[in-house]
Scaffold this motif. Structure first.
Motif, short mmCIF file in Angstrom:
data_model
loop_
_atom_site.label_atom_id
_atom_site.label_comp_id
_atom_site.label_asym_id
_atom_site.label_seq_id
_atom_site.Cartn_x
_atom_site.Cartn_y
_atom_site.Cartn_z
N ASN A 1 28.16 51.69 37.64
CA ASN A 1 27.13 50.69 37.89
C ASN A 1 27.63 49.28 37.60
O ASN A 1 27.33 48.33 38.34
CB ASN A 1 25.90 50.99 37.02
N LEU A 2 28.37 49.12 36.53
CA LEU A 2 28.90 47.80 36.19
C LEU A 2 29.93 47.34 37.23
O LEU A 2 30.00 46.15 37.56
CB LEU A 2 29.52 47.83 34.80
N GLU A 3 30.72 48.27 37.75
CA GLU A 3 31.66 47.92 38.83
C GLU A 3 30.92 47.43 40.06
O GLU A 3 31.32 46.45 40.71
CB GLU A 3 32.51 49.14 39.19
N LEU A 4 29.81 48.10 40.38
CA LEU A 4 29.05 47.74 41.58
C LEU A 4 28.31 46.41 41.40
O LEU A 4 28.24 45.61 42.34
CB LEU A 4 28.04 48.84 41.89
N CYS A 5 27.75 46.18 40.23
CA CYS A 5 26.88 45.03 40.01
C CYS A 5 27.61 43.79 39.52
O CYS A 5 27.11 42.67 39.69
CB CYS A 5 25.77 45.39 39.04
N PHE A 6 28.78 43.96 38.92
CA PHE A 6 29.53 42.82 38.37
C PHE A 6 30.98 42.84 38.84
O PHE A 6 31.91 42.87 38.03
CB PHE A 6 29.46 42.82 36.85
N PRO A 7 31.20 42.82 40.16
CA PRO A 7 32.58 42.85 40.67
C PRO A 7 33.37 41.60 40.29
O PRO A 7 34.60 41.62 40.32
CB PRO A 7 32.39 42.94 42.19
N GLU A 8 32.68 40.53 39.92
CA GLU A 8 33.35 39.28 39.56
C GLU A 8 34.01 39.36 38.18
O GLU A 8 34.87 38.52 37.85
CB GLU A 8 32.37 38.11 39.60
N LEU A 9 33.62 40.35 37.37
CA LEU A 9 34.22 40.51 36.05
C LEU A 9 35.53 41.28 36.16
O LEU A 9 35.70 42.13 37.04
CB LEU A 9 33.27 41.24 35.11
N SER A 10 36.42 41.02 35.23
CA SER A 10 37.66 41.78 35.18
C SER A 10 37.37 43.17 34.61
O SER A 10 36.32 43.41 34.02
CB SER A 10 38.69 41.07 34.30
N ALA A 11 38.32 44.09 34.79
CA ALA A 11 38.15 45.44 34.26
C ALA A 11 37.97 45.42 32.74
O ALA A 11 37.15 46.16 32.19
CB ALA A 11 39.35 46.30 34.64
N ASP A 12 38.72 44.56 32.04
CA ASP A 12 38.59 44.46 30.59
C ASP A 12 37.22 43.92 30.19
O ASP A 12 36.61 44.39 29.21
CB ASP A 12 39.68 43.56 30.02
N GLU A 13 36.71 42.95 30.93
CA GLU A 13 35.39 42.38 30.64
C GLU A 13 34.30 43.43 30.83
O GLU A 13 33.36 43.53 30.03
CB GLU A 13 35.13 41.16 31.50
N ARG A 14 34.40 44.21 31.90
CA ARG A 14 33.41 45.27 32.14
C ARG A 14 33.49 46.35 31.07
O ARG A 14 32.48 46.91 30.66
CB ARG A 14 33.59 45.86 33.54
N GLU A 15 34.70 46.65 30.62
CA GLU A 15 34.84 47.67 29.58
C GLU A 15 34.21 47.21 28.27
O GLU A 15 33.55 47.99 27.57
CB GLU A 15 36.32 48.00 29.37
N ARG A 16 34.38 45.93 27.93
CA ARG A 16 33.73 45.41 26.72
C ARG A 16 32.21 45.46 26.86
O ARG A 16 31.50 45.81 25.91
CB ARG A 16 34.20 43.98 26.45
N LEU A 17 31.72 45.13 28.06
CA LEU A 17 30.28 45.18 28.31
C LEU A 17 29.78 46.62 28.22
O LEU A 17 28.70 46.88 27.67
CB LEU A 17 29.98 44.59 29.68
N LEU A 18 30.58 47.56 28.72
CA LEU A 18 30.20 48.97 28.67
C LEU A 18 30.07 49.44 27.22
O LEU A 18 29.11 50.13 26.86
CB LEU A 18 31.25 49.80 29.41
N ARG A 19 31.02 49.07 26.37
CA ARG A 19 30.96 49.50 24.98
C ARG A 19 29.77 48.87 24.27
O ARG A 19 29.11 49.52 23.45
CB ARG A 19 32.27 49.13 24.27
N GLU A 20 29.46 47.61 24.58
CA GLU A 20 28.29 46.97 24.00
C GLU A 20 27.01 47.64 24.48
O GLU A 20 26.04 47.77 23.73
CB GLU A 20 28.26 45.48 24.35
N ASN A 21 27.01 48.10 25.72
CA ASN A 21 25.85 48.79 26.25
C ASN A 21 25.61 50.11 25.53
O ASN A 21 24.46 50.46 25.22
CB ASN A 21 26.03 49.02 27.75
N PHE A 22 26.68 50.84 25.23
CA PHE A 22 26.51 52.08 24.48
C PHE A 22 26.07 51.80 23.05
O PHE A 22 25.30 52.58 22.47
CB PHE A 22 27.80 52.91 24.53
#
Length: 306
Positions: free
Chosen positions: A61-82
């Protein structure tokens, strides 16, 4: 729906394990709020490691909705989401079992006058919320200040269902729990000038939905908000709760009713709602429930996204 009542068969030995777990959960919930936040973050980190399927859904979902973020940025967001989902587990206990005064100290309410004005005018209100991880405690805190009816789906376990309903309904002495499929009851409370919590931001399948963009992706979006507003002669007020970063509690924001809603078509209304959803989620993406397969339904001919 009638108020929950204790039943003698809840004491059957097959429920003893659940009662024990709930009792331990109640004890942990009495800890200071700051400690519960830390425990929640720890639980979220553990869930991140163990819940592989949910982690993959949220990452996609984060890949689909935030393609402008880097993979590392999305991963940090994912961990914060959990981490946020882990905290939500303890927020549920807080909202069910904390004394009312202790719980009320966590609330920072804005825009309550919009609900009060509608009530004074005898207008029904669809309190349009979103599936943030804070939804349980947000509904509880607002329910302490204003009577809010809610959509309800019965839990499979009768003991857990009883405890859950008692915990939720204690904040609203005269609130109504409405079965999610009971459209007639929902329209009845709206026409009676009451407010009802309703979240239109998940994928409930192609039936009763149309495809309009969300984060630039065609998303099955329910048309029920328009139907309820029109048939219930109700106002639609966006509502957002936010877990504050400084640990002081939650900001509850009731926004003014949407103007000219319903609009010229269901498609225009759904597009307007999805634009609001996107704006609200972008303000606090780490607190949104990304583990839901929001784009599981696809238009004809389009491949699956998960």
């Amino acid at each position: 729906m009638d108020r929950p009542h204790f039943r003698a068969h809840f004491l059957h030995p097959r429920f003893w394990g659940l009662w024990l777990a709930l009792g331990l959960f109640w004890l942990v919930a009495q800890l200071p709020y700051a400690w519960l936040l830390r425990l929640g973050r720890w639980l979220g980190a553990l869930t991140y490691r163990l819940a592989g399927s949910r982690r993959r859904i949220a990452r996609r979902n984060l890949e689909l909705c935030f393609p402008e973020l880097s993979a590392d940025e999305r991963e940090r967001l994912l961990r914060e989401n959990f981490a946020s989902m882990g905290i939500a587990f303890f927020e549920m206990a807080i909202s069910w079992w904390w004394p009312r005064r202790r719980l009320a100290r966590l609330a920072h309410v804005e825009g309550l006058e919009h609900l009060q004005r509608a009530q004074a005018e005898g207008r029904g209100v669809i309190l349009m919320a979103l599936h943030f991880t804070t939804l349980e405690i947000g509904a509880a805190l607002l329910g302490q200040r204003q009577t809010i009816d809610g959509m309800y789906r019965e839990h499979d376990n009768p003991v857990f269902d009883y405890v859950q309903r008692c915990g939720r309904e204690r904040h609203n002495a005269d609130a109504t729990a409405i079965e999610r499929e009971d459209i007639r009851a929902m329209l009845k409370v709206l026409r009676a000038g009451r407010a009802i919590w309703y979240a239109p931001d998940q994928d409930y399948g192609r039936k009763q939905s149309i495809f309009v963009p969300l984060f630039g992706i065609p998303a099955a979006t329910v048309t029920a908000t328009t139907k309820f507003a029109r048939l219930g002669k109700a106002l639609v007020m966006p509502f957002i709760q936010t877990r504050l970063a400084d640990g002081s509690g939650y900001r509850l924001a009731v926004h003014p009713p949407l103007e000219d809603f319903p609009g010229e078509s269901e498609e225009a209304d759904c597009l307007r709602i999805n634009r609001w959803v996107e704006q609200a989620v972008r303000r606090q993406p780490e607190q949104y429930l990304w583990a839901h397969r929001r784009f599981k339904s696809r238009p004809d001919g389009e491949p699956g996204l998960y």
